[in-house]
Write a protein that holds these residues in place. Structure first.
Motif, PDB file in Angstrom:
ATOM      1  N   ALA A 122       0.823  -1.212  -0.091  1.00 37.55           N
ATOM      2  CA  ALA A 122      -0.098   0.039   0.038  1.00 37.55           C
ATOM      3  C   ALA A 122       0.857   1.325  -0.037  1.00 37.55           C
ATOM      4  CB  ALA A 122      -0.932   0.008   1.341  1.00 37.55           C
ATOM      5  N   GLY A 123       2.036   1.006   0.203  1.00 36.39           N
ATOM      6  CA  GLY A 123       2.975   2.323   0.465  1.00 36.39           C
ATOM      7  C   GLY A 123       3.242   2.746   1.978  1.00 36.39           C
ATOM      8  N   THR A 124       4.107   3.565   1.957  1.00 34.64           N
ATOM      9  CA  THR A 124       4.342   3.930   3.634  1.00 34.64           C
ATOM     10  C   THR A 124       3.349   5.181   4.135  1.00 34.64           C
ATOM     11  OG1 THR A 124       6.051   5.661   2.599  1.00 34.64           O
ATOM     12  CG2 THR A 124       7.040   3.560   3.092  1.00 34.64           C
ATOM     13  N   GLU A 125       3.075   5.820   3.051  1.00 34.66           N
ATOM     14  CA  GLU A 125       2.020   7.039   3.232  1.00 34.66           C
ATOM     15  C   GLU A 125       0.703   6.246   4.258  1.00 34.66           C
ATOM     16  OE1 GLU A 125      -0.343  10.833   1.730  1.00 34.66           O
ATOM     17  OE2 GLU A 125       0.988   9.807   0.468  1.00 34.66           O
ATOM     18  N   LEU A 126      -0.148   5.550   3.528  1.00 28.54           N
ATOM     19  CA  LEU A 126      -1.199   4.720   3.964  1.00 28.54           C
ATOM     20  C   LEU A 126      -0.940   3.733   5.329  1.00 28.54           C
ATOM     21  CD1 LEU A 126      -3.307   3.637   0.832  1.00 28.54           C
ATOM     22  CD2 LEU A 126      -3.888   5.292   2.505  1.00 28.54           C
ATOM     23  N   THR A 127       0.156   3.339   5.130  1.00 29.58           N
ATOM     24  CA  THR A 127       0.938   2.215   6.217  1.00 29.58           C
ATOM     25  C   THR A 127       0.824   3.228   7.435  1.00 29.58           C
ATOM     26  OG1 THR A 127       1.714   0.556   4.931  1.00 29.58           O
ATOM     27  CG2 THR A 127       2.359   0.711   7.244  1.00 29.58           C
ATOM     28  N   ASP A 128       1.473   4.403   7.469  1.00 34.80           N
ATOM     29  CA  ASP A 128       1.798   5.312   8.564  1.00 34.80           C
ATOM     30  C   ASP A 128       0.491   5.898   9.242  1.00 34.80           C
ATOM     31  OD1 ASP A 128       4.334   4.771   8.309  1.00 34.80           O
ATOM     32  OD2 ASP A 128       4.939   6.775   7.559  1.00 34.80           O
ATOM     33  N   ILE A 129      -0.562   6.189   8.264  1.00 34.09           N
ATOM     34  CA  ILE A 129      -1.747   6.680   8.446  1.00 34.09           C
ATOM     35  C   ILE A 129      -2.505   5.421   9.294  1.00 34.09           C
ATOM     36  CG2 ILE A 129      -4.338   7.259   7.785  1.00 34.09           C
ATOM     37  CD1 ILE A 129      -2.824   8.598   5.523  1.00 34.09           C
ATOM     38  N   TRP A 130      -2.497   4.435   8.994  1.00 35.59           N
ATOM     39  CA  TRP A 130      -3.084   3.139   9.527  1.00 35.59           C
ATOM     40  C   TRP A 130      -2.431   2.965  10.883  1.00 35.59           C
ATOM     41  CZ3 TRP A 130      -2.941  -0.241   4.526  1.00 35.59           C
ATOM     42  CH2 TRP A 130      -3.834   0.644   3.913  1.00 35.59           C
ATOM     43  N   LEU A 131      -1.165   3.202  11.100  1.00 32.54           N
ATOM     44  CA  LEU A 131      -0.347   2.803  12.550  1.00 32.54           C
ATOM     45  C   LEU A 131      -0.795   4.024  13.264  1.00 32.54           C
ATOM     46  CD1 LEU A 131       2.939   1.627  11.181  1.00 32.54           C
ATOM     47  CD2 LEU A 131       1.655   0.607  12.789  1.00 32.54           C
ATOM     48  N   ASN A 132      -0.694   5.265  12.996  1.00 33.58           N
ATOM     49  CA  ASN A 132      -0.873   6.236  13.775  1.00 33.58           C
ATOM     50  C   ASN A 132      -2.105   7.144  13.912  1.00 33.58           C
ATOM     51  OD1 ASN A 132       1.952   6.217  13.906  1.00 33.58           O
ATOM     52  ND2 ASN A 132       2.440   7.367  12.082  1.00 33.58           N
ATOM     53  N   GLU A 133      -2.864   6.775  13.060  1.00 30.89           N
ATOM     54  CA  GLU A 133      -4.234   7.463  13.294  1.00 30.89           C
ATOM     55  C   GLU A 133      -5.489   6.543  13.283  1.00 30.89           C
ATOM     56  OE1 GLU A 133      -5.026  10.175  10.002  1.00 30.89           O
ATOM     57  OE2 GLU A 133      -3.250  11.251  10.255  1.00 30.89           O
ATOM     58  N   ASN A 134      -5.661   5.346  12.828  1.00 31.36           N
ATOM     59  CA  ASN A 134      -6.583   4.605  12.830  1.00 31.36           C
ATOM     60  C   ASN A 134      -6.660   3.820  14.140  1.00 31.36           C
ATOM     61  OD1 ASN A 134      -7.230   5.534  10.619  1.00 31.36           O
ATOM     62  ND2 ASN A 134      -7.337   3.786   9.339  1.00 31.36           N
ATOM     63  N   VAL A 135      -5.565   2.787  14.461  1.00 33.98           N
ATOM     64  CA  VAL A 135      -5.323   1.941  15.608  1.00 33.98           C
ATOM     65  C   VAL A 135      -4.116   2.345  16.196  1.00 33.98           C
ATOM     66  CG1 VAL A 135      -5.279  -0.406  16.455  1.00 33.98           C
ATOM     67  CG2 VAL A 135      -6.720   0.233  14.340  1.00 33.98           C
ATOM     68  N   LYS A 136      -4.118   3.118  17.279  1.00 33.62           N
ATOM     69  CA  LYS A 136      -2.895   3.518  18.235  1.00 33.62           C
ATOM     70  C   LYS A 136      -2.554   2.370  19.428  1.00 33.62           C
ATOM     71  CE  LYS A 136      -3.535   8.579  17.676  1.00 33.62           C
ATOM     72  NZ  LYS A 136      -3.445   9.749  17.948  1.00 33.62           N
ATOM     73  N   GLU A 171      -6.359  -6.641  11.177  1.00 33.62           N
ATOM     74  CA  GLU A 171      -7.715  -6.851  11.094  1.00 33.62           C
ATOM     75  C   GLU A 171      -8.455  -5.469  10.622  1.00 33.62           C
ATOM     76  OE1 GLU A 171      -9.091  -9.512  11.276  1.00 33.62           O
ATOM     77  OE2 GLU A 171      -8.081 -10.816  12.486  1.00 33.62           O
ATOM     78  N   TYR A 172      -7.617  -4.085  11.178  1.00 34.95           N
ATOM     79  CA  TYR A 172      -8.229  -2.987  10.908  1.00 34.95           C
ATOM     80  C   TYR A 172      -7.616  -2.360   9.720  1.00 34.95           C
ATOM     81  CZ  TYR A 172     -11.101  -2.442  15.258  1.00 34.95           C
ATOM     82  OH  TYR A 172     -12.082  -2.569  15.797  1.00 34.95           O
ATOM     83  N   ILE A 173      -7.023  -3.000   8.724  1.00 38.26           N
ATOM     84  CA  ILE A 173      -6.804  -2.349   7.438  1.00 38.26           C
ATOM     85  C   ILE A 173      -7.780  -1.967   6.653  1.00 38.26           C
ATOM     86  CG2 ILE A 173      -5.463  -2.859   5.294  1.00 38.26           C
ATOM     87  CD1 ILE A 173      -3.313  -4.523   6.695  1.00 38.26           C
ATOM     88  N   PRO A 174      -8.151  -0.954   6.546  1.00 37.51           N
ATOM     89  CA  PRO A 174      -9.591  -0.324   5.845  1.00 37.51           C
ATOM     90  C   PRO A 174      -9.696  -0.940   4.384  1.00 37.51           C
ATOM     91  CG  PRO A 174      -8.103   1.442   5.817  1.00 37.51           C
ATOM     92  CD  PRO A 174      -7.645   0.629   6.667  1.00 37.51           C
ATOM     93  N   ASP A 175      -8.580  -1.047   3.694  1.00 34.11           N
ATOM     94  CA  ASP A 175      -8.851  -1.615   2.149  1.00 34.11           C
ATOM     95  C   ASP A 175      -8.805  -3.007   2.190  1.00 34.11           C
ATOM     96  OD1 ASP A 175      -7.943  -2.528  -0.150  1.00 34.11           O
ATOM     97  OD2 ASP A 175      -7.751  -0.307  -0.759  1.00 34.11           O
ATOM     98  N   SER A 176     -10.023  -3.561   1.978  1.00 33.83           N
ATOM     99  CA  SER A 176     -10.256  -4.924   2.206  1.00 33.83           C
ATOM    100  C   SER A 176      -9.056  -5.894   1.285  1.00 33.83           C
ATOM    101  CB  SER A 176     -11.582  -5.567   1.658  1.00 33.83           C
ATOM    102  OG  SER A 176     -11.867  -5.209   0.303  1.00 33.83           O
ATOM    103  N   SER A 177      -8.824  -5.247  -0.077  1.00 34.71           N
ATOM    104  CA  SER A 177      -7.642  -5.962  -0.853  1.00 34.71           C
ATOM    105  C   SER A 177      -6.456  -6.019  -0.130  1.00 34.71           C
ATOM    106  CB  SER A 177      -7.586  -5.690  -2.183  1.00 34.71           C
ATOM    107  OG  SER A 177      -7.166  -4.257  -2.283  1.00 34.71           O
ATOM    108  N   ILE A 178      -5.944  -4.920   0.293  1.00 33.66           N
ATOM    109  CA  ILE A 178      -4.610  -5.180   1.000  1.00 33.66           C
ATOM    110  C   ILE A 178      -4.557  -5.708   2.288  1.00 33.66           C
ATOM    111  CG2 ILE A 178      -2.901  -3.349   2.138  1.00 33.66           C
ATOM    112  CD1 ILE A 178      -3.839  -1.245   0.082  1.00 33.66           C
ATOM    113  N   LYS A 179      -5.894  -5.905   3.203  1.00 31.37           N
ATOM    114  CA  LYS A 179      -6.028  -6.513   4.354  1.00 31.37           C
ATOM    115  C   LYS A 179      -5.911  -8.072   3.868  1.00 31.37           C
ATOM    116  CE  LYS A 179      -9.386  -8.128   7.823  1.00 31.37           C
ATOM    117  NZ  LYS A 179     -10.695  -7.935   8.447  1.00 31.37           N
ATOM    118  N   GLU A 180      -6.338  -8.374   2.819  1.00 31.71           N
ATOM    119  CA  GLU A 180      -6.451  -9.986   2.503  1.00 31.71           C
ATOM    120  C   GLU A 180      -4.907 -10.104   2.004  1.00 31.71           C
ATOM    121  OE1 GLU A 180      -7.943 -12.837  -1.033  1.00 31.71           O
ATOM    122  OE2 GLU A 180      -9.034 -10.758  -0.900  1.00 31.71           O
TER     123      GLU A 180
END
Length: 565
Positions: A513-527, A536-545
């Motif tokens: 997904a790239g570092t930008e999205l990964t950092d968002i998911w790490l720092n903003e969505n689930v701290k 489990e909380y990766i919002p993009d289902s294809s990337i989560k899979e």
């Protein structure tokens, strides 16, 4: 959990990885073998750990006659080639592909013969296809080879069969002859009607879309309860979800998070019970490994305590050769003839080319062309197609025929074909067989191994991570990759590994997904510093899979290729 039960849970495994096949009937008359042939026979017997008859050796040497026919064609000795091919077609009880390639040689030798079919600019003008077939039938219709081909691949005698099966580019490349062009008068063609395949997919009437959406919503709510410390609510909701689904992956997920909730409540005994249930529900699944980590099992899995699926090192297990035992000596079926030919010829090829490991054999079959390899692969392809259609009709020898055809596909690198075959014929396989270890290598092949070793000299990354990625990216599409492309992938992954301090889950996320999205998911969505929660909380289902798939692959590569030393 026993290894047998674990393997059975895969639902696609076979009965005998190191197969056995039937030796076709043996004449009471012995054939006198010359010294080189006796040496070959001894080597084959040693490799296959069984006794062979002189007739067995004579059987596989029919390839030499087919090869000679094509040599004669390459030398423009078409009449000689035609005579050799006819003799082969009149021999009884040969394999399908020997007959097929003898018929190829017979047909090509006629079409290239200028005295019979003069050409201008390599074009045979006004070719009368029906008359050509009538002449062939007058010479061959009574031959065993013709009858086998008519019964098993009748399309070979159609105009399309000539173009697609007989006059193939690969065979003309090998014999270094220009492929003739057949200029056929429309009167000999008839009408060609295109057939449109109307393929549609129907949903399961027992599944209601609304209930699926509700289950997905409840799954998120259960995880939300866990994140907010409401562990009892999470347990209750996950138990309710268990009653609504028979999907083993989803049930394994529920058991794992129930276990995590009990762990958070310091109820270790109850937590462990659910971790074991998670692993046993879906061995080799993602939550089998995650549960094993919570249990701190030496295997890293909840489904088994074994550190490896093998009694010995995986290198030894992977390179075990097929075993050939005498069975049903009076059975001259075309399938058993094909099995016998493929195994004996493949073993002979391995001996003559001094091949000691299965990967080298697969590489040679993937990258190099020869008449022998074309015939061996053609025989295996025909066996696969035939067995898919006939296995339900056969009672006798069903288990070892299924085993061997699957193994043969694996041995020559037909990964996808082997897997599709297993998926279709799994009901014919013995689920209690312990001799199915090669299937681990079939489902988890170390793609691009040589390229990975070279790339790691520049950018060191655990090769199992790359094997896990390759498996997820191109499921069994084992195409070639350049050293440069492999190095670029490995060094790219190394950059992400360094950035995320060797956290594999975050690295795979950034890779996809790239570092930008990964950092968002790490720092903003689930701290929270918890890899399973992050996945489990990766919002993009294809990337989560993708991330979960790679991690499942990674854990399985670690277990399958465990080094006891």
């Amino acid at each position: 959990m026993s290894l047998t039960k674990l393997i059975f849970k895969l639902d696609v495994l076979k009965s005998t990885a190191i197969g056995i096949i039937g030796v076709v009937s043996v004449s009471c008359t012995t054939v006198s073998l010359n010294n080189p042939t006796k040496i070959l026979k001894n080597k084959l017997e040693k490799a296959l750990e069984t006794n062979l008859t002189d007739k067995d050796i004579e059987f596989i040497q029919n390839f030499d006659d087919v090869n000679l026919a094509f040599i004669k064609i390459s030398e423009n000795k078409f009449d000689s080639a035609n005579e050799i091919a006819q003799k082969i077609l009149y021999k009884p009880n040969l394999s399908f592909s020997i007959y097929k390639y003898a018929y190829k040689a017979y047909t090509i030798s006629i079409l290239l013969n200028e005295s019979k079919y003069p050409k201008k600019d390599n074009i045979i003008k006004n070719f009368d296809f029906n008359l050509f077939q009538d002449k062939q039938c007058s010479q061959l219709c009574d031959s065993p080879g013709w009858k086998v081909l008519v019964k098993n691949e009748g399309i070979i005698f159609s105009l399309n069969g000539y173009n697609d099966i007989i006059l193939t580019d690969d065979i003309f490349a090998l014999i270094k002859q220009e492929k003739p062009i057949l200029s056929i008068d429309p009167i000999f063609l008839g009408l060609k009607n295109s057939k449109i395949l109307n393929v549609s997919f129907q949903s399961n009437p027992n599944i209601i879309l609304g209930s699926e959406l509700q289950i997905e919503l409840d799954e998120k709510i259960a995880l939300s309860y866990f994140l907010h410390g409401e562990f009892s609510k999470s347990i209750d909701l996950l138990n309710k979800l268990l009653n609504k689904s028979n999907d083993i992956s989803f049930r394994s997920f529920c058991y794992y998070w129930i276990g995590r909730s009990y762990s958070a409540l310091s109820n270790i005994s109850e937590a462990n019970k659910y971790y074991y249930m998670s692993g046993n529900e879906n061995p080799l699944g993602l939550y089998d490994a995650l549960s094993g980590q919570m249990l701190r099992t030496i295997s890293g899995r909840a489904s088994t305590k074994e550190t490896s699926p093998f009694l010995h090192d995986w290198e030894i297990e992977k390179n075990k050769w097929i075993k050939y035992q005498i069975k049903d000596q009076n059975d001259n079926s075309i399938v058993l003839n094909g099995l016998k030919y493929a195994i004996l010829r493949l073993t002979k090829f391995k001996i003559e080319n001094n091949i000691n490991d299965i990967e080298s054999l697969q590489k040679i079959f993937r990258n190099e062309k020869s008449l022998e390899k074309l015939i061996i692969k053609d025989e295996i392809n025909w066996l696969t197609k035939t067995w898919e259609n006939e296995y339900n009709l056969i009672v006798k020898n069903k288990n070892f025929i299924s085993s061997n055809i699957t193994w043969l596909n694996f041995a020559v690198g037909n990964y996808l074909q082997a897997i599709l075959l297993i998926s279709k014929i799994k009901g014919s396989l013995d689920p209690l067989s312990e001799q199915n270890n090669f299937l681990y290598f079939l489902f988890y092949p170390q793609f691009y191994k040589e390229q990975m070793l070279k790339a790691n000299q520049r950018c060191h990354v655990d090769p199992d991570i790359m094997y896990a990625i390759f498996r997820q990216e191109g499921f069994f599409q084992n195409e070639n990759i350049s050293d440069e492309a492999a190095t670029q992938k490995v060094c790219n992954l190394k950059f992400f590994m360094d950035r995320y301090k060797n956290n594999i889950v975050n690295t795979i996320s950034a890779y996809r997904a790239g570092t930008e999205l990964t950092d968002i998911w790490l720092n903003e969505n689930v701290k929270i510093n918890d890899d399973p929660i992050f996945m489990e909380y990766i919002p993009d289902s294809s990337i989560k899979e993708f991330v979960q798939g790679v991690m499942k692959n990674y854990y399985n590569f670690k277990w399958i290729y465990y080094n006891r030393n």
